[in-house]
Design an enzyme around this catalytic site. Structure first.
Site, PDB file in Angstrom:
ATOM      1  CB  CYS A  20      -0.043 -42.841  64.391  1.00  0.00           C
ATOM      2  SG  CYS A  20       0.692 -42.626  66.013  1.00  0.00           S
ATOM      3  CD  GLU A  22      -2.273 -46.030  67.856  1.00  0.00           C
ATOM      4  OE1 GLU A  22      -1.826 -45.578  66.787  1.00  0.00           O
ATOM      5  OE2 GLU A  22      -2.262 -45.378  68.915  1.00  0.00           O
TER       6      GLU A  22
END
Length: 468
Positions: free
Chosen positions: A275, A367
């Site tokens: 992340c 993402e």
């Protein structure tokens, strides 16, 4: 290989098949926990937690340190297990096992320092007491199975709680082994339980269970929102660490050679399944071409291959589904830099840097969770900040500059929870970690980690004598 945890029932029609991402071979099968398993685990946890909280703080700390020492004795075993189930390169896997040990040690140091306050009031003495919540549910992801599981588990145990950990479906093996090591170290049975299972079954049962006081969830933003919505109906405390699309901002006054050399592993570490990965490389226009010229050979030289090989720098993606997801972002019309990756069995994707990308394109703002970065030019400081903040996420990021004033200004302007200057370091167990915007709610790690697993009780003691 069949792995069965100490608290699971085994009359399951469904099992979890754990694949080696580098070979696609089944390395283990694990029973998938049911809602009934979760119910039974909560009952055990409630009883164990009452006994654990009643222990003297020094005794709880001593047991946690013993747990850390037991993990230390099995570091290589845990690391090799992580290589097989998650495809992590062996050097990273050893660091991850060591991080579990270090975090347990760090949390143990907080047990006897979990103090309340004395507040000046009229007519008596007012004190606050920090009491454990009860039973905490930790739902851990597959990208860093060991350390992120420990982020929630270690401070929760140190604060006097019991923990039920649900690992990701693809990576339950290290979690099950850690539960065994906890028992070997002397932690009470039922205090730290691991329930592998499917998210919509075991994970949902944890979130919905009235006996679970708090949920710690790390995963996608979409699922995190579901956890928050479900937990809110029970006023359940929730900590969420979710997605990211972190910027790597390179100013013209920085050490360009150092910035270019560090950039590849800032988004290729763990195959980009991080992340905090710096997947948006923002480079000041005046040094853009020079930076790309340095970046290309650095990316192309990254060694992708067998994660068990000590020389390997990047391994496979976790699964076929994740490989397909990453492929969908990198279309044939996109130009850039490509490294090499193995062909044949395994979930391989080469290191990839995309140039000439629209700053608003999906690959630039969403993402990807793979070894893919975009390079975007900017003109000045204000432009850099606007680009850095131009996503829904705000987890991490880097700033490369020799100007200390600029470093401070940009750090304050970028909406992210964890920033580093002339570095890509995001996570330390001794400092707080968490995100802004769609990247999550709450903070983990650091000196205040234990208090996130407590309730504050206020007690007033009158000092005034009886009326005459």
């Amino acid at each position: 290989m069949s792995v069965r945890g100490p608290f699971l029932s085994y009359e399951h029609e469904r099992e979890l098949a754990v694949l080696n991402p580098a070979t696609e071979e089944v390395v283990a099968t694990v029973p998938a926990a049911t809602r009934e398993d979760v119910d039974a685990a909560v009952v055990r946890a409630i009883h164990a937690q009452a006994r654990w909280a009643a222990l003297a703080p020094a005794d709880r700390a001593r047991l946690l340190r013993r747990f850390a020492a037991t993990v230390d004795q099995h570091l290589e075993e845990l690391a090799q297990l992580e290589v097989r189930e998650a495809g992590h390169v062996i050097g990273n896997a050893r660091w991850e096992a060591g991080n579990v040990r270090d975090l347990l040690d760090y949390a143990a140091g907080g047990v006897e320092r979990l103090t309340g306050r004395q507040i000046p009031v009229a007519g008596g003495l007012d004190i606050t007491i920090l009491e454990p919540l009860g039973v905490v549910g930790v739902i851990a992801p597959w990208n860093f199975p060991m350390p992120i599981a420990a982020w929630g588990t270690a401070p929760a145990l140190a604060a006097g709680n019991a923990v039920i950990l649900k690992p990701a479906e693809t990576t339950p093996l290290t979690a099950l082994r850690l539960a065994e090591l906890a028992l070997e170290a002397g932690l009470p049975e039922g205090l730290f339980q691991v329930l592998p299972g499917h998210g919509p079954v075991a994970g949902a049962a944890l979130v919905e269970h009235p006996g679970i006081a708090k949920i710690v969830f790390t995963g996608s933003t979409g699922v995190g929102k579901q956890v928050l919505a479900t937990g809110s109906a029970l006023l359940k405390r929730v900590t969420l660490e979710l997605g990211g699309k972190s910027p790597n901002i390179v100013f013209a006054d920085s050490d360009i050679e150092a910035a270019a050399a560090a950039a590849p592993m800032s988004f290729l570490d763990n195959s980009g399944q991080d992340c905090c990965a710096r997947t948006r490389i923002l480079v000041q226009r005046s040094v853009y071409d020079r930076f790309l010229g340095l970046l290309a050979p650095a990316v192309e030289s990254v060694l992708v291959g067998d994660p068990a090989d000590e020389k390997t720098q990047m391994g496979p993606l976790i699964s076929r589904a994740q490989l397909d997801r990453v492929r969908a972002y990198v279309t044939d019309d996109l130009a850039g830099i490509r490294g090499e990756a193995p062909t044949g069995p395994g979930f391989w994707f080469p290191p990839t840097v995309l140039t000439d990308v629209d700053p608003h394109a999906r690959v630039a703002v969403e993402e990807v969770f793979g070894p893919v970065a975009v390079v975007l030019p900017f003109d000045d400081e204000a432009d850099a900040v606007a680009l850095a903040n131009g996503t829904d996420y705000g987890l991490s990021g880097s700033i490369w500059t020799r100007d200390v004033g600029r470093a401070l200004r940009v750090s304050q302007a970028v909406r992210a929870g964890n920033l580093s200057v002339n570095s890509h370091s995001s996570v330390r167990y001794s400092t707080p970690f968490g995100g802004f915007k769609q990247s999550g709610i709450g903070r983990e790690l650091g000196p205040d980690a234990l208090t996130a697993f407590t309730e504050t009780k206020n007690v007033f003691i009158s000092t005034e004598g009886p009326a005459q």
